[in-house]
Write an enzyme that holds these catalytic residues in place. Structure first.
Site, PDB file in Angstrom:
ATOM      1  N   LYS A  77      -0.645  -4.576  -3.220  1.00  0.00           N
ATOM      2  CA  LYS A  77      -1.964  -4.048  -2.846  1.00  0.00           C
ATOM      3  C   LYS A  77      -2.057  -2.601  -3.307  1.00  0.00           C
ATOM      4  O   LYS A  77      -1.511  -1.702  -2.678  1.00  0.00           O
ATOM      5  CB  LYS A  77      -2.196  -4.131  -1.340  1.00  0.00           C
ATOM      6  N   ASP A 119      10.339   5.560 -10.058  1.00  0.00           N
ATOM      7  CA  ASP A 119       9.939   6.245 -11.294  1.00  0.00           C
ATOM      8  C   ASP A 119      10.722   7.537 -11.509  1.00  0.00           C
ATOM      9  O   ASP A 119      11.050   7.891 -12.647  1.00  0.00           O
ATOM     10  CB  ASP A 119       8.436   6.540 -11.269  1.00  0.00           C
ATOM     11  N   SER A 125       0.819  -1.207   0.000  1.00  0.00           N
ATOM     12  CA  SER A 125       0.000   0.000   0.000  1.00  0.00           C
ATOM     13  C   SER A 125       0.860   1.268   0.000  1.00  0.00           C
ATOM     14  O   SER A 125       1.519   1.574  -0.979  1.00  0.00           O
ATOM     15  CB  SER A 125      -0.963  -0.044   1.194  1.00  0.00           C
TER      16      SER A 125
END
Length: 695
Positions: A484, A470, A459
């Site tokens: 998740k 990224d 999460s």
């Protein structure tokens, strides 16, 4: 329509979706303490019907996954309800399921909309009577000590197995189960008289638990069959369970800090609360089964077949008192007893912590973050100031076992490591996309960064790790995360105008989905490490992709962001660091021993049957103990400690070294050296270029 089935002594019983037992039980030497007439289904309450109707409305109208509650979906709910009641497929006969399916299979959608619980209670009634029958048969097998020298086997995982066709087929399954129970006790050096007494008590207790079934229990299992058919993170909590849940997240609650789950008659650990005694002990792991509980002194009480809430009450207690748990490890092996001291789950135990380690002459900092609690970012800001003052040359953010927390903290924490820009995208059930950004235009830490993850990082942890990856801001090391990528909210089924209405329970359901700034979802796939460590947490057993109805991975358009790290530079560094990492752990005795252990684990995970030959099982356990004792003594030798004579001599307070973190620190030190070399090379190149231009 009537259901026909055979029972022992060739007695034929006919029933209207029920099971006849009273005249069919032979006179066994070991008898159940309760009669069939003592087992009765509780009455359906008006509150349960209202809760069902309201839960159905909310799930069909507000869930992220838009479902059509029709006959097809009704069949799926039916199958999951049967599975929830009989996970190992050893209780219902196939004829029971066929009969129940014919009557209710396509009717559950209509009943749910109407708040009608007749199907749920009728099916549960059959299960109760069948379970009584199974345990009565199990008791009969204790009449004499069985032969444990043959070639019999027990099927380890019957989750996807077919239901028994006949009572004889069911009896074979329980023959194997009882033999396995006997072997497990025999491996603990129990004599037959002790084993017989213990299992007689255990099986009779399981029967007695049937008489303690409450209407709330049935409604919760049934509505969770509906909820979990939509997605694995949607659930219904009965009023009693909701109250317990609220208590469990209260930091003043005193206990050991575990989340437990129940399947059939077994209770296992689902997760560990960061900072709580269970997590701090490093001796308990998700998947471990709790088979016994005792206090500081006295006997360990067998808890197989207990109600979940009763076990929780047994484990909870005052701060400073001891509780002993008898555990069957998830990874196999004989049971062991673990002693824990109850304590409050303190906020300071869950707070981020900073440590330093000198590795190859380099000052490496580690910030351990157990959860994304409110106030985390402010705490980390202060730690980063200390880090700068101590002249740390690289930082590892350790998110292992971090199951998530506040989205706002994940975004704010990411902002400490980038100047500004989007951190995560969120899409709701109406396909609306919102971008959560760091917009303070400041970067608290600009140094070398690593993010350490494992399979239990989920999460909010995945949001932070994905953002750093990224942006090319940091290097991700460890194991692929849980996967998740969904957001849930909790809503009481009581309305504001329900002035005199008793509690109806709470619904937790999925409302949104997370997406990385590059557009890909963290759902299902999670975040992959740039530098991988051995899979100490079995990815074939744990993770979102192991759920049969998890939301799918997909992607949306990329957010507008700019990578802060040089792609070629980072990729080159990762390749070099990974090469050094692999060469190092190939010779590291801790990793060598771990890989041997993982090889055994993987072989056993893939096998479908377990021997019911006592000598073979004992030989396997002895071999396991010998291997672990050898590994421990080799470690003790390296540490200058005295060798153990027996695995059971291991001190109760012993903590194994975190050699994963030690290796991560070595990788960080390698990066410091690599980065320094690159700067020298660049400086030399620039100097040579200036000299050449003067010529």
């Amino acid at each position: 329509m009537v259901m026909k089935f055979k029972m022992s002594k060739n007695v034929i019983c006919y029933t209207w979706l029920s099971v006849c037992l009273s005249s069919a039980i032979p006179a066994f030497a070991v008898q159940p303490t309760l009669k069939p007439s003592d087992i009765s289904i509780p009455a359906i309450s008006e509150e349960s019907q209202l809760a069902t109707k309201r839960a159905t409305t909310r799930l069909t109208q507000s869930h992220y996954r838009k479902i059509k509650l029709d006959d097809d979906f009704s069949e799926k709910i039916f199958d999951r309800y049967i599975k929830n009641l009989d996970f190992n497929h050893n209780t219902f006969l196939q004829s029971d399921i066929d009969e129940l399916r014919q009557k209710y299979g396509t009717k559950l959608d209509e009943q749910l909309n109407q708040g009608d619980l007749s199907a749920a209670f009728d099916i549960y009634d059959v299960m109760m009577k069948r379970r009584y029958e199974r345990y009565t048969y199990a008791l009969s097998l204790l009449d004499k000590e069985p032969d444990l020298n043959g070639q019999d086997q027990i099927e380890i995982d019957r989750e996807k197995a077919a239901a028994p066709q006949t009572e004889a087929d069911a009896n074979k399954l329980w023959d194997a189960r009882v033999k396995n129970d006997i072997i497990n006790l025999k491996l603990k050096d129990k004599k037959w008289s002790e084993i017989k007494a213990k299992l007689t008590k255990r099986y009779n207790l399981a029967i007695r638990r049937l008489t303690q079934t409450k209407a709330d229990d049935i409604v919760q299992i049934y509505l969770n069959a509906f909820a979990r058919e939509i997605d694995p993170h949607t659930s219904y909590l009965s009023p009693r369970t909701a109250k317990s849940f609220n208590e469990s997240i209260n930091l003043s609650l005193e206990g050991i800090g575990t989340t437990l789950q129940s399947e059939d008659d077994e209770i296992s650990i689902k997760s560990l609360v960061p900072g709580a005694p269970a997590e701090r002990s490093k001796k308990l792991h998700p998947g471990d089964k709790i088979i016994g509980v005792g206090q500081a002194t006295g006997d360990i009480e067998d808890v197989v077949g207990w109600r979940l809430e009763d076990l929780v009450e047994k484990i909870k207690g005052k701060k400073g008192t001891k509780v002993r748990l008898e555990i069957e490890p998830a990874k196999g092996g004989k049971s062991r007893i673990i002693t824990l001291v109850r304590d409050k789950v303190r906020i300071e135990d869950q707070a981020a912590k900073l440590t330093f380690e000198k590795v190859s002459g380099k000052n490496i900092a580690v910030i351990k973050i157990p959860s994304f609690y409110i106030g985390l970012t402010e705490d980390v800001k202060k730690l980063l100031v200390k880090l700068e003052n101590q002249k740390a040359e690289a930082l590892i953010v350790d998110l292992r076992e971090n199951g998530g927390g506040a989205l706002t903290e994940a975004v704010a924490l990411s902002g400490l490591f980038i100047t500004d820009g989007p951190v995560v995208q969120v899409r709701d059930a109406y396909q609306r996309i919102r971008v959560h950004e760091d917009d303070d235009a400041t970067q608290q830490y600009k140094g070398l960064l690593f993010v350490m993850i494992n399979r239990y990082s989920a999460s909010a942890s995945e949001i932070f790790a994905a953002a750093m990856q990224d942006y090319r801001r940091g290097i991700i090391i460890g194991q692929n995360t849980f996967g998740k990528g969904t957001v849930q909210q909790s809503r009481s089924l009581n309305f504001i105008y329900d002035l005199d209405q008793s509690p109806l329970g709470v619904l937790q359901y999925t409302i949104q989905k997370f997406y990385r700034v590059n557009g890909g979802s963290t759902q299902l796939k999670g975040v992959a490490a740039d530098i991988n460590f051995p899979e100490i947490i079995d990815a074939k057993e744990y993770g979102e992709d192991k759920e049969d109805n998890a939301l799918a991975w997909d992607k949306i358009p990329s957010a507008s962001y700019m990578e802060v790290g040089n792609i070629n530079y980072i990729d080159n560094a990762v390749n070099i660091l990974n090469e050094k990492h692999l060469a190092r752990i190939a010779k590291d005795p801790e990793f060598v021993a771990l890989n041997e252990e993982l090889k055994v684990r993987n072989e056993r995970r893939d096998r479908k049957f377990l021997s019911l030959n006592y000598k073979m099982r004992k030989a396997e356990n002895d071999k396991d103990d010998a291997r672990r004792l050898k590994d421990l003594n080799e470690r003790f030798k390296r540490e200058g400690k005295k060798a153990l004579k027996d695995i059971d001599d291991l001190p109760k307070d012993y903590e194994a070294p975190d050699f994963f973190l030690k290796e991560a620190e070595k990788i960080a030190a390698d990066f410091v050296i690599f980065n320094s070399d690159q700067k020298i090379n660049q400086a030399n190149g620039l100097s040579e270029a200036k000299t050449e231009s003067k010529k």
